[in-house]
Design a protein around this motif. Sequence first.
Motif, short mmCIF file in Angstrom:
data_model
loop_
_atom_site.label_atom_id
_atom_site.label_comp_id
_atom_site.label_asym_id
_atom_site.label_seq_id
_atom_site.Cartn_x
_atom_site.Cartn_y
_atom_site.Cartn_z
N ALA A 136 0.52 -7.40 11.84
CA ALA A 136 -0.58 -7.47 12.48
C ALA A 136 -0.76 -6.07 12.90
CB ALA A 136 -0.57 -8.12 13.78
N PHE A 137 -0.09 -5.06 12.98
CA PHE A 137 -0.29 -3.54 13.52
C PHE A 137 -0.60 -2.85 12.21
CE2 PHE A 137 1.44 0.56 13.74
CZ PHE A 137 1.18 1.13 14.84
N LEU A 138 0.12 -3.16 11.27
CA LEU A 138 -0.22 -2.48 9.95
C LEU A 138 -1.61 -2.82 9.28
CD1 LEU A 138 3.47 -2.04 8.56
CD2 LEU A 138 1.96 -0.45 9.61
N SER A 139 -2.02 -4.05 9.68
CA SER A 139 -3.24 -4.56 9.26
C SER A 139 -4.63 -4.00 9.48
CB SER A 139 -3.30 -6.02 9.49
OG SER A 139 -3.69 -6.49 10.68
N THR A 140 -4.07 -3.08 10.75
CA THR A 140 -5.49 -2.44 11.23
C THR A 140 -5.92 -1.14 10.78
OG1 THR A 140 -4.26 -1.42 12.84
CG2 THR A 140 -5.16 -3.68 13.73
N HIS A 141 -7.02 -0.74 10.76
CA HIS A 141 -7.37 0.46 9.94
C HIS A 141 -6.72 1.87 10.79
CE1 HIS A 141 -9.88 3.16 7.98
NE2 HIS A 141 -10.47 2.18 7.11
N ASP A 142 -6.29 2.69 9.87
CA ASP A 142 -5.77 3.84 10.61
C ASP A 142 -6.94 4.57 11.08
OD1 ASP A 142 -6.86 4.86 8.14
OD2 ASP A 142 -5.52 6.39 8.10
N GLY A 143 -6.67 5.44 12.42
CA GLY A 143 -7.44 6.11 12.99
C GLY A 143 -8.00 5.34 14.21
N TRP A 144 -8.28 4.10 14.21
CA TRP A 144 -8.90 3.52 15.30
C TRP A 144 -8.44 1.92 15.35
CZ3 TRP A 144 -11.95 4.74 11.05
CH2 TRP A 144 -12.25 3.58 10.41
N GLY A 145 -7.45 1.37 14.81
CA GLY A 145 -7.02 0.02 14.77
C GLY A 145 -6.46 -0.10 16.16
N LEU A 146 -6.80 -1.36 16.62
CA LEU A 146 -6.27 -1.84 17.79
C LEU A 146 -5.46 -3.14 17.90
CD1 LEU A 146 -5.48 -1.43 21.10
CD2 LEU A 146 -7.73 -2.79 21.40
N THR A 147 -4.16 -3.24 18.03
CA THR A 147 -3.36 -4.58 17.98
C THR A 147 -3.29 -5.19 19.39
OG1 THR A 147 -2.24 -4.27 15.90
CG2 THR A 147 -1.27 -5.59 17.25
N VAL A 148 -3.52 -6.28 19.73
CA VAL A 148 -3.17 -6.80 20.82
C VAL A 148 -2.24 -8.21 20.99
CG1 VAL A 148 -4.43 -8.32 22.82
CG2 VAL A 148 -5.91 -6.58 21.64
N MET A 149 -1.18 -7.78 21.61
CA MET A 149 0.02 -8.70 21.52
C MET A 149 -0.39 -10.11 22.64
SD MET A 149 3.89 -8.13 21.65
CE MET A 149 3.85 -7.55 23.55
N LEU A 150 -0.29 -11.13 22.22
CA LEU A 150 -0.26 -12.34 23.01
C LEU A 150 0.76 -13.34 22.91
CD1 LEU A 150 -4.19 -13.08 22.21
CD2 LEU A 150 -3.09 -12.00 24.12
#
Length: 398
Positions: free
Chosen positions: A298-312
């Motif tokens: 999930a973390f690596l699937s976000t865009h570099d520079g601004w991606g945000l991962t929320v852990m639930l």
Amino acid sequence: MASESNGFSAAAADRKIITCKAAVVWAPGEPFVIQKVQVEPPQKLEVRIKILFTSICHTDLSAWKGENELQRVYPRILGHEAAGVVESVGEGVEDLRSGDHVVPIFNGECGDCAHCRNPNTNLCARYRVDPFKSVMVADGGTRFSAVDGASGVRRPVYHFLNTSTFVEFTVLDAACVAKIPPAAPLERMCLLSCGISTGVGAVWNTAQVTSGSTVAVFGLGAVGLAVAEGARYRKASQIIGVDINPDKFVLGNQMGITDFVNPKDHDKSVHEVIRELTGGGVDYSFECAGNLDALREAFLSTHDGWGLTVMLGIHPTPRMLPFHPMELFDGRRLVASVFGDFKGKSQLPSFAEKCMHGNGEDKINLDGFISHELPFEDINKAFELLEQGKALRCMLHL
């Protein structure tokens, strides 16, 4: 149900012990026993409510199995998603009264501590969610007792996640009871106690997803689908669902999911697939599976520079986060969200109003989350359905 107290009374002199029906778990993994329990009247700053509807969450399933060592306290009354009516209140309770329609909240809000006064957190210094807690704050005791079928000895029965809703009457700290509009359908408001509020709130409050954003959801249980529903409501342009259960993809379409990724269908990693689908990665990802490998993807699937991962997801294992510190310098961020960052008592009523009104794309689809409805006595069947992945939310009618 045989009760020593008939009807709802707020007068201290009228409050008595209630004998009613509960689903008690006496040891990890053992079937729930439907039996009589005694429920004491509320003490100072406590509320006793009549549960009318309760549903089952994966956290209940995990606790029943004894998977988390912090929750191995038995006998116990589990359950934390419910809706009901206030039966009586204890000394000092001023914001609730007999007859109020309410939902229990596992993450309480006293309204007075430094945490509650701070707009940047929904944690309460005294009543926040605490997996260690199995007794009441007022005196460190339990309000439930029952006869052990094997020995015939009356034993205390312990509380769960500030709530304990698998019972006809329960006692909670007043800080863990949210009043909802009387016109709201209690059967649907039950879902706001945990799953829907957690998922939708993570989108609205934690990530603050805006129109046109791209989103990936890892784990399509009730919380994950609530994330998708919240993102759909906020008009995200692309919502990617990730799950190994293909049955979840059918329901996901109703919640606004536009693309599906089953890790079993690909030779490459999930984050590589998502980056290809989105041209570099999503703006927001949400990990709802309680799996550290999924969290890394999930973390690596976000865009570099601004991606945000929320852990639930809940992570009961002792494994640490699967990141190298230098990976955070690529601009990706990771945060966790408790109860969708809603302040339960003060903000849940307005959320309930939003869920009641609106049409089409401007309405939260609560009905879509209820996959089964059963009588309370069939609670063991309901747990079996959830464990087998055949149920999203099974609503039990008391």
